[in-house]
Design a protein around this motif. Structure first.
Motif, mmCIF file in Angstrom:
data_model
loop_
_atom_site.group_PDB
_atom_site.id
_atom_site.type_symbol
_atom_site.label_atom_id
_atom_site.label_comp_id
_atom_site.label_asym_id
_atom_site.label_seq_id
_atom_site.Cartn_x
_atom_site.Cartn_y
_atom_site.Cartn_z
ATOM 1 N N ALA A 168 37.071 41.814 36.636
ATOM 2 C CA ALA A 168 36.111 41.036 35.976
ATOM 3 C C ALA A 168 35.756 40.324 37.276
ATOM 4 O O ALA A 168 34.513 39.791 37.352
ATOM 5 N N ARG A 169 36.648 39.749 37.930
ATOM 6 C CA ARG A 169 36.384 38.812 38.915
ATOM 7 C C ARG A 169 35.417 39.424 40.377
ATOM 8 O O ARG A 169 35.133 38.830 41.227
ATOM 9 N N LYS A 170 35.840 40.808 40.130
ATOM 10 C CA LYS A 170 35.076 41.374 41.527
ATOM 11 C C LYS A 170 33.937 42.351 41.183
ATOM 12 O O LYS A 170 33.346 42.923 42.080
ATOM 13 N N VAL A 171 33.377 42.253 40.056
ATOM 14 C CA VAL A 171 32.026 42.828 39.884
ATOM 15 C C VAL A 171 30.879 41.906 39.245
ATOM 16 O O VAL A 171 31.334 40.633 38.722
ATOM 17 N N ASP A 172 29.820 42.264 39.068
ATOM 18 C CA ASP A 172 28.624 41.577 38.773
ATOM 19 C C ASP A 172 28.365 41.647 37.272
ATOM 20 O O ASP A 172 27.661 40.862 36.659
ATOM 21 N N CYS A 173 28.704 42.624 36.473
ATOM 22 C CA CYS A 173 28.368 42.930 35.164
ATOM 23 C C CYS A 173 29.431 42.312 34.232
ATOM 24 O O CYS A 173 30.508 41.820 34.583
ATOM 25 N N SER A 174 29.363 42.550 32.949
ATOM 26 C CA SER A 174 30.331 42.384 31.815
ATOM 27 C C SER A 174 31.304 43.200 31.784
ATOM 28 O O SER A 174 31.132 44.518 32.091
ATOM 29 N N THR A 232 42.160 52.259 45.593
ATOM 30 C CA THR A 232 42.571 51.076 44.861
ATOM 31 C C THR A 232 41.895 50.663 43.577
ATOM 32 O O THR A 232 40.227 51.194 43.758
ATOM 33 N N LEU A 233 42.380 49.898 42.727
ATOM 34 C CA LEU A 233 41.687 49.397 41.644
ATOM 35 C C LEU A 233 40.284 48.540 42.026
ATOM 36 O O LEU A 233 39.294 48.869 41.216
ATOM 37 N N ILE A 234 40.523 47.593 42.810
ATOM 38 C CA ILE A 234 39.354 46.907 43.326
ATOM 39 C C ILE A 234 38.127 47.654 44.075
ATOM 40 O O ILE A 234 37.033 47.527 43.865
ATOM 41 N N ASP A 235 38.815 48.722 45.081
ATOM 42 C CA ASP A 235 37.803 49.389 45.722
ATOM 43 C C ASP A 235 36.936 50.478 44.555
ATOM 44 O O ASP A 235 35.942 50.400 44.843
ATOM 45 N N THR A 236 37.672 51.011 43.802
ATOM 46 C CA THR A 236 37.105 51.859 42.713
ATOM 47 C C THR A 236 36.097 50.540 41.957
ATOM 48 O O THR A 236 34.866 51.236 41.792
ATOM 49 N N ALA A 237 36.479 49.627 41.642
ATOM 50 C CA ALA A 237 35.457 48.625 40.991
ATOM 51 C C ALA A 237 34.227 48.226 41.739
ATOM 52 O O ALA A 237 33.298 48.289 41.212
ATOM 53 N N ALA A 244 49.135 44.861 32.908
ATOM 54 C CA ALA A 244 48.642 43.325 32.384
ATOM 55 C C ALA A 244 48.150 42.796 33.535
ATOM 56 O O ALA A 244 48.396 42.645 34.555
ATOM 57 N N GLY A 245 46.708 42.147 33.087
ATOM 58 C CA GLY A 245 46.079 41.305 34.034
ATOM 59 C C GLY A 245 45.204 42.030 34.887
ATOM 60 O O GLY A 245 44.098 41.470 35.743
ATOM 61 N N ALA A 246 45.267 43.415 34.961
ATOM 62 C CA ALA A 246 44.438 44.384 35.819
ATOM 63 C C ALA A 246 42.928 44.195 35.476
ATOM 64 O O ALA A 246 41.856 44.215 36.252
ATOM 65 N N VAL A 247 42.563 44.057 34.080
ATOM 66 C CA VAL A 247 41.271 44.029 33.870
ATOM 67 C C VAL A 247 40.692 42.414 34.198
ATOM 68 O O VAL A 247 39.441 42.456 34.535
ATOM 69 N N ASN A 248 41.420 41.338 33.979
ATOM 70 C CA ASN A 248 40.802 40.129 34.594
ATOM 71 C C ASN A 248 40.645 40.215 35.947
ATOM 72 O O ASN A 248 39.630 39.556 36.434
ATOM 73 N N LEU A 249 41.391 40.876 36.845
ATOM 74 C CA LEU A 249 41.210 40.958 37.880
ATOM 75 C C LEU A 249 39.903 41.599 38.392
ATOM 76 O O LEU A 249 39.118 41.107 39.220
ATOM 77 N N PHE A 307 42.361 54.248 33.079
ATOM 78 C CA PHE A 307 43.160 54.649 33.802
ATOM 79 C C PHE A 307 44.305 54.963 32.990
ATOM 80 O O PHE A 307 45.051 55.651 33.428
ATOM 81 N N GLU A 308 44.398 54.693 31.528
ATOM 82 C CA GLU A 308 45.517 55.383 30.607
ATOM 83 C C GLU A 308 44.803 56.157 29.632
ATOM 84 O O GLU A 308 43.432 55.776 29.346
ATOM 85 N N PRO A 309 45.579 57.223 29.001
ATOM 86 C CA PRO A 309 44.991 57.896 27.923
ATOM 87 C C PRO A 309 44.542 57.189 26.758
ATOM 88 O O PRO A 309 45.092 56.109 26.411
ATOM 89 N N SER A 310 43.426 57.712 26.031
ATOM 90 C CA SER A 310 42.796 57.174 24.980
ATOM 91 C C SER A 310 42.131 58.104 24.053
ATOM 92 O O SER A 310 41.655 59.071 24.713
#
Ligand code: CP
Length: 306
Positions: free
Chosen positions: A115-121, A85-90, A108-113, A49-52
């Motif tokens: 991780a709780r909504k998906v089945d994969c690593s 949203t992030l969660i719907d996208t996930a 901050a914290g978006a990735v932890n959130l 979601f951010e440039p890299s």
């Protein structure tokens, strides 16, 4: 561990095991034939979601060198732009049954959130000013390969500590591995209360660099400043930019690091960035190896693995 969300939560033994795996991955990447089969048949999604430049490219190469099918989700042309949203996208990506999702997000914290909504690593590729664990691991690998050890070294992290997830992950990792960590920055760019956590802080660059073994420079993260601290480039470079005169105050065999992207002439002079003490290009090479190591380590915990 099923996910890699931060350096926080990793033991020194976990860190050492990942660095050892990464050393082996350097050898794989230096061969003419660079492929392993560890992730054959697995699906990896990179969701940025951010440039890299460095992190996304190296996660893509790392996944491919391990045999995974790698999909780079283009957020700029995705339905995130239509308000999803992030969660719907996930949840949407999760329904496509990936094995691994690599995520970068500005909160901050978006990735932890997520991780709780998906089945994969899930692997954190940088979340706001919180953590960037694979950056700290690649920095540690680069230091260990050049200095032989991390314990006992004096590492000066200089610049915009306040907004830097790279600084945060490095502070946790380096302290865990026994380095002495100094934070060198104008007081406005140091997190409040940081000295109480055992880190030496300096607002004078000359004192902060004196005798340092590693000088780690950081970019001014203007995108996270909301206009609160925007120093003039000329003044910032004069007091906090790493030039040859300031570098001469560090240990004679001091090595210079920068996670990138660099702003030449702001936090670092071009001749230092390209000079004999610079490890900046090597950091990029180690980035691919560390990401291979992290993917391999998580692959051991993927469902269906004996
Ligand atoms: N160091 C780093 O994370 O670089 P990118 O933002 O280019 O990935």
């Amino acid at each position: 561990h099923r996910h890699l969300l931060g350096i926080e939560g990793l033991s020194p033994l976990d860190i050492k095991a990942l660095l050892d795996l990464a050393d082996a991955a350097v050898d794989v990447s230096r061969q003419v034939e660079k492929k392993k089969a560890t992730l054959r048949g697995r699906t990896q999604i990179n969701l940025f979601f951010e440039p890299s430049t460095r992190t996304q490219a190296s996660f893509e190469l790392a996944g491919k060198r391990l045999g995974a099918d790698v999909m780079n989700m283009s957020v700029a042309s995705s339905s995130v732009k239509k308000g999803e949203t992030l969660i719907d996208t996930a949840a949407t990506l999760n329904a496509m049954r990936p094995d691994l999702i690599v995520v970068r997000h500005d909160a901050a914290g978006a990735v932890n959130l997520l991780a709780r909504k998906v089945d994969c690593s899930v692997i954190n590729a940088g979340d706001g000013s919180h953590e960037h664990p694979t950056q700290a691991l690649l920095d540690a690998l680069t230091i260990r390969r050049n200095k032989g050890t991390i314990a006992g070294l004096t590492v000066a992290i200089c610049g915009d500590i306040l907004h830097s997830r790279v600084a945060r992950s490095n502070m946790i990792l380096l302290a865990a591995m026994g380095a002495r960590v100094r934070l060198v920055a104008p007081s406005t760019l140091l997190p409040a209360g940081i000295a109480q956590l055992g880190f030496e802080t300096f607002s004078d660059m000359a004192r902060g660099l004196a005798g340092a073994d590693i000088v780690m420079m950081l970019r001014l993260q203007r995108e996270r400043m909301n206009g609160s601290f925007v120093p003039s480039v000329k003044e910032y470079f004069r007091y906090y930019g790493l030039d040859r005169e300031k570098l001469a105050l560090a240990a004679p065999d001091a090595l210079v690091m920068h996670p990138g992207p660099m702003n030449r002439g702001v936090e670092i002079a071009s001749d230092v960035a390209d000079g004999p003490q610079s490890l900046i290009r090597e950091q990029v090479e180690m980035g691919v190896a560390v990401r291979m190591a992290v993917l391999e380590a998580l692959a051991m915990h993927l469902p269906g693995k004996a």
